[in-house]
Scaffold this motif. Structure first.
Motif, mmCIF file in Angstrom:
data_model
loop_
_atom_site.group_PDB
_atom_site.id
_atom_site.type_symbol
_atom_site.label_atom_id
_atom_site.label_comp_id
_atom_site.label_asym_id
_atom_site.label_seq_id
_atom_site.Cartn_x
_atom_site.Cartn_y
_atom_site.Cartn_z
ATOM 1 N N GLY A 429 0.788 -1.226 0.000
ATOM 2 C CA GLY A 429 0.000 0.000 0.000
ATOM 3 C C GLY A 429 0.820 1.275 0.000
ATOM 4 N N ASN A 430 2.155 1.149 -0.008
ATOM 5 C CA ASN A 430 3.031 2.329 0.050
ATOM 6 C C ASN A 430 4.033 2.392 -1.100
ATOM 7 O OD1 ASN A 430 2.282 3.685 2.665
ATOM 8 N ND2 ASN A 430 2.713 1.622 3.425
ATOM 9 N N ALA A 431 3.770 1.613 -2.156
ATOM 10 C CA ALA A 431 4.628 1.655 -3.342
ATOM 11 C C ALA A 431 3.747 1.516 -4.580
ATOM 12 C CB ALA A 431 5.681 0.544 -3.295
ATOM 13 N N TRP A 432 4.197 2.108 -5.671
ATOM 14 C CA TRP A 432 3.480 2.069 -6.943
ATOM 15 C C TRP A 432 4.431 1.441 -7.954
ATOM 16 C CZ3 TRP A 432 3.216 5.476 -3.129
ATOM 17 C CH2 TRP A 432 1.941 5.842 -2.659
ATOM 18 N N LEU A 433 4.051 0.276 -8.497
ATOM 19 C CA LEU A 433 5.015 -0.575 -9.166
ATOM 20 C C LEU A 433 4.580 -1.032 -10.548
ATOM 21 C CD1 LEU A 433 5.695 -2.918 -6.115
ATOM 22 C CD2 LEU A 433 7.021 -0.905 -6.788
ATOM 23 N N LYS A 434 5.560 -1.227 -11.401
ATOM 24 C CA LYS A 434 5.380 -1.945 -12.662
ATOM 25 C C LYS A 434 6.223 -3.201 -12.584
ATOM 26 C CE LYS A 434 3.927 -2.968 -16.587
ATOM 27 N NZ LYS A 434 3.883 -4.311 -16.002
ATOM 28 N N THR A 435 5.560 -4.339 -12.773
ATOM 29 C CA THR A 435 6.276 -5.604 -12.738
ATOM 30 C C THR A 435 6.646 -6.029 -14.147
ATOM 31 O OG1 THR A 435 4.231 -6.891 -12.899
ATOM 32 C CG2 THR A 435 5.012 -6.338 -10.687
ATOM 33 N N GLY A 436 7.580 -6.960 -14.224
ATOM 34 C CA GLY A 436 7.935 -7.563 -15.498
ATOM 35 C C GLY A 436 8.269 -9.020 -15.277
ATOM 36 N N SER A 437 7.721 -9.891 -16.119
ATOM 37 C CA SER A 437 7.943 -11.320 -15.944
ATOM 38 C C SER A 437 7.919 -12.031 -17.286
ATOM 39 C CB SER A 437 6.869 -11.919 -15.017
ATOM 40 O OG SER A 437 7.108 -13.280 -14.777
ATOM 41 N N LEU A 438 8.995 -12.711 -17.580
ATOM 42 C CA LEU A 438 9.117 -13.592 -18.734
ATOM 43 C C LEU A 438 9.913 -14.811 -18.294
ATOM 44 C CD1 LEU A 438 10.228 -11.193 -21.644
ATOM 45 C CD2 LEU A 438 8.026 -12.353 -21.463
ATOM 46 N N ASP A 439 9.965 -15.838 -19.128
ATOM 47 C CA ASP A 439 10.899 -16.917 -18.850
ATOM 48 C C ASP A 439 12.293 -16.308 -18.763
ATOM 49 O OD1 ASP A 439 8.891 -18.777 -18.933
ATOM 50 O OD2 ASP A 439 9.287 -19.415 -20.996
ATOM 51 N N ASN A 440 12.965 -16.558 -17.664
ATOM 52 C CA ASN A 440 14.340 -16.095 -17.419
ATOM 53 C C ASN A 440 14.439 -14.610 -17.068
ATOM 54 O OD1 ASN A 440 15.065 -18.733 -18.211
ATOM 55 N ND2 ASN A 440 15.379 -18.076 -20.333
ATOM 56 N N VAL A 441 13.297 -13.944 -16.826
ATOM 57 C CA VAL A 441 13.326 -12.511 -16.499
ATOM 58 C C VAL A 441 12.357 -12.204 -15.366
ATOM 59 C CG1 VAL A 441 13.008 -10.154 -17.343
ATOM 60 C CG2 VAL A 441 13.834 -11.922 -18.908
ATOM 61 N N GLN A 442 12.830 -11.439 -14.377
ATOM 62 C CA GLN A 442 11.975 -10.828 -13.364
ATOM 63 C C GLN A 442 12.406 -9.377 -13.225
ATOM 64 O OE1 GLN A 442 9.246 -11.920 -11.422
ATOM 65 N NE2 GLN A 442 9.281 -13.563 -12.943
ATOM 66 N N ALA A 443 11.422 -8.484 -13.098
ATOM 67 C CA ALA A 443 11.755 -7.058 -13.035
ATOM 68 C C ALA A 443 10.745 -6.311 -12.182
ATOM 69 C CB ALA A 443 11.794 -6.463 -14.440
ATOM 70 N N TYR A 444 11.216 -5.235 -11.577
ATOM 71 C CA TYR A 444 10.391 -4.325 -10.795
ATOM 72 C C TYR A 444 10.872 -2.907 -11.082
ATOM 73 C CZ TYR A 444 7.554 -6.745 -7.177
ATOM 74 O OH TYR A 444 6.598 -7.443 -6.499
ATOM 75 N N ALA A 445 9.935 -1.979 -11.171
ATOM 76 C CA ALA A 445 10.298 -0.566 -11.260
ATOM 77 C C ALA A 445 9.142 0.256 -10.730
ATOM 78 C CB ALA A 445 10.615 -0.176 -12.700
ATOM 79 N N GLY A 446 9.459 1.418 -10.140
ATOM 80 C CA GLY A 446 8.388 2.267 -9.643
ATOM 81 C C GLY A 446 8.838 3.200 -8.548
ATOM 82 N N TYR A 447 7.913 3.480 -7.642
ATOM 83 C CA TYR A 447 8.141 4.445 -6.562
ATOM 84 C C TYR A 447 7.777 3.845 -5.219
ATOM 85 C CZ TYR A 447 7.793 7.664 -10.540
ATOM 86 O OH TYR A 447 7.954 8.290 -11.749
ATOM 87 N N VAL A 448 8.510 4.260 -4.193
ATOM 88 C CA VAL A 448 8.198 3.926 -2.812
ATOM 89 C C VAL A 448 8.075 5.225 -2.023
ATOM 90 C CG1 VAL A 448 8.973 2.779 -0.697
ATOM 91 C CG2 VAL A 448 9.443 1.727 -2.932
ATOM 92 N N LEU A 449 7.009 5.352 -1.258
ATOM 93 C CA LEU A 449 6.882 6.444 -0.285
ATOM 94 C C LEU A 449 7.256 5.846 1.058
ATOM 95 C CD1 LEU A 449 6.133 9.328 0.450
ATOM 96 C CD2 LEU A 449 3.751 8.580 0.692
ATOM 97 N N THR A 450 8.444 6.194 1.557
ATOM 98 C CA THR A 450 9.006 5.513 2.715
ATOM 99 C C THR A 450 8.288 5.906 4.006
ATOM 100 O OG1 THR A 450 10.622 7.210 3.309
ATOM 101 C CG2 THR A 450 11.229 5.681 1.538
ATOM 102 N N GLU A 451 8.641 5.207 5.083
ATOM 103 C CA GLU A 451 7.988 5.485 6.365
ATOM 104 C C GLU A 451 8.330 6.866 6.903
ATOM 105 O OE1 GLU A 451 9.159 2.527 9.161
ATOM 106 O OE2 GLU A 451 11.308 2.754 8.773
#
Length: 498
Positions: A429-451
């Motif tokens: 609930g405190n990050a806004w993310l774009k995921t990425g997933s393929l065979d042999n690939v995992q990815a994350y990108a986005g923003y975090v609003l820290t504590e």
């Protein structure tokens, strides 16, 4: 809060340019090798090694976005951050943000209908045209509304030819089996200027009055389902459902558990034009109209009369939400071609790539550094660095459309492709993310609003044959970015990016 800050509570970029230049002249080095960001990254790398993923297969770029005007020192950390990786669906960030920047969040797509022929009372005999203009989400419910509007104009009988003009794009229809051999999977549907309902249907196999019933939703006119399913004792776990498409027919075969009520699958069927024709014909017949037209190829001639123009009920804001939160490949690929389409100039992959290359230069990304094949994650050729993605995310914070942009990403643990992740973690609930997933690939990108209410942009790319094992370590890393109550130590200069 200082007057004149942007949507993140930051000073606008034009106010800060002087300080950017000032600070870029001085290299800022982390004196402690166990600095906060470095130690968190090292912990991530350690956990990835435990599951068989070496550090050479991982790239990380993190930026703590400054909230003060002076000293203006964005906190940057990178590990393999300038190494190229397959980014999977995180590349959709480039497609969607460019569209948002150029078209604006309120933009709405149009689809036009033309005629050339003779009308006699409620009958029309001649050529009826559907002119697609790149709407990535023209769904069956829209077609029904369009048909109702046409019927309200007095049309009941249609005779002659039905032409779907998809010349707004100039790309051949893709081979849907070329990526992974699964031509009927909806995620493999290619782009088309006259895309309708994602060229996909819901297939339901159900137990109805002790018989196996098969249905398609929405129904396609002139399309036949052949039911070759048989019973097997047991629950839904015993189901084995197969299908084969040929000559306007869908053969469904296999076995279905006697104690199973229903099972649903989603399938892509036919070609773009035949699919759109089948759906329009079905909607017309269901409205009580008479449809006696045949599908032919063609484009709208200059003398054609515009009889109806449909404006999408969905703004671009809602469309990029689907692209990023739900990671819709077909919408992303269609949007990518729309970027270079215009009056008298159809959209092409090459033209869209050139547009983005010029834009990358404006972002400070080298023209030759980026390879984007089709604007979606379905590519083995697309190559980006974590820094490329993080740069885009950082620059986006200064956009007037930032709030729309941020909300287009999946809210961590709550929406879309992240809904089953981050369970029990504070970052949910405190990050806004774009995921990425393929065979042999995992990815994350986005923003975090820290504590402590700091904003962080980041990109993490993992390319390895067991990349699927990276999911939990990546979740834990993003959770660690959220937990920043301890002291934050600054960054690397260029020499610290490995």
């Amino acid at each position: 809060m200082l007057k004149g800050k942007n949507k993140l509570g930051l000073i606008p970029i034009n106010t800060l340019l002087f300080f950017v230049v000032l600070c870029l002249g001085t290299e800022v080095f982390a004196t402690d090798k166990y600095s906060n960001l470095e130690s968190k990254t090292q912990q991530l790398l350690k956990e990835l090694r435990r599951v068989g993923i070496p550090s050479s297969s991982v790239g990380v770029s993190v930026t703590i976005i400054p909230s003060t005007i002076y000293p203006f020192e964005p906190v940057r950390y990178g590990f393999n951050s300038k190494k190229k990786f397959n980014p999977a669906s995180t590349v959709k960030l480039f497609t969607s943000f460019y569209a948002l920047s150029v078209l604006g969040s309120s933009y709405r797509f149009k689809t036009d209908f033309f005629i050339v022929g003779k009308r006699d009372l409620d009958s029309f005999d001649g050529d009826f045209y559907l002119k697609g203009r790149g709407d990535p989400k023209l769904v069956y419910e829209d077609l029904q509304e369009i048909v109702y509007a046409m019927r309200a104009k007095g049309y009941r009988k249609l005779r002659g030819n039905f032409i779907i003009d998809d010349s707004y794009f100039s790309e051949p229809e893709i081979n849907a089996a070329s990526f992974d051999g699964k031509k009927n999977k909806p995620y493999n549907v290619g782009p088309n200027a006259a895309l309708v309902n994602f060229k996909a249907v819901e297939l339901t196999v159900a137990k109805v009055k002790r018989k196996i019933n098969i249905s398609l939703k929405p129904q396609l006119a002139d399309f036949t389902v052949v039911n070759n399913m048989r019973w097997v004792r047991g629950s839904c776990g015993k189901n084995k459902i197969f299908y084969k498409e040929f000559d306007g027919k869908l053969k469904v075969y296999g076995r279905f558990g006697t104690r199973c009520k229903r099972q649903r699958l989603y399938l892509s069927l036919s070609t773009h034009k035949r699919f759109a024709f089948g759906l329009f014909k079905q909607a017309w017949i269901d409205s009580g109209g008479q449809f006696d037209q045949v599908l032919i190829d063609g484009v709208v001639p200059k003398e054609a009369e515009l009889v109806y123009s449909w404006t999408s009920p969905r703004s671009l804001e809602l469309l990029i939400k689907d692209i990023n939160t739900l990671s819709n490949n077909t919408m992303a690929r269609t949007m990518f071609l729309t970027l270079s389409a215009g009056k008298g100039s159809p959209g092409t992959l090459e033209k869209s790539r050139r547009l983005l290359s010029s834009w990358f230069y404006d972002l400070g990304i080298g023209l030759g550094d980026v390879t984007i094949e089709n604007g979606s994650g379905l590519s083995r050729l697309t190559k980006l660095t974590p820094t490329h993605i993080d740069t885009l995310l950082y620059e986006a914070t200064f956009s007037k459309e930032f709030q729309v942009w941020k909300k287009s990403l999946a809210l961590a643990g709550k929406e879309g492709t992240t809904v089953n992740r981050f369970r029990g973690m504070d970052v949910s609930g405190n990050a806004w993310l774009k995921t990425g997933s393929l065979d042999n690939v995992q990815a994350y990108a986005g923003y975090v609003l820290t504590e402590t209410k700091r904003w962080i942009s980041f990109a993490i790319l993992v390319n390895h044959r067991v990349a699927e094992r990276a999911k939990l370590p990546l979740d834990k890393f993003i959770d660690s970015l959220y937990r920043d109550a301890g002291p934050q130590l600054l960054v690397e200069g260029s020499k610290q990016v490995k």
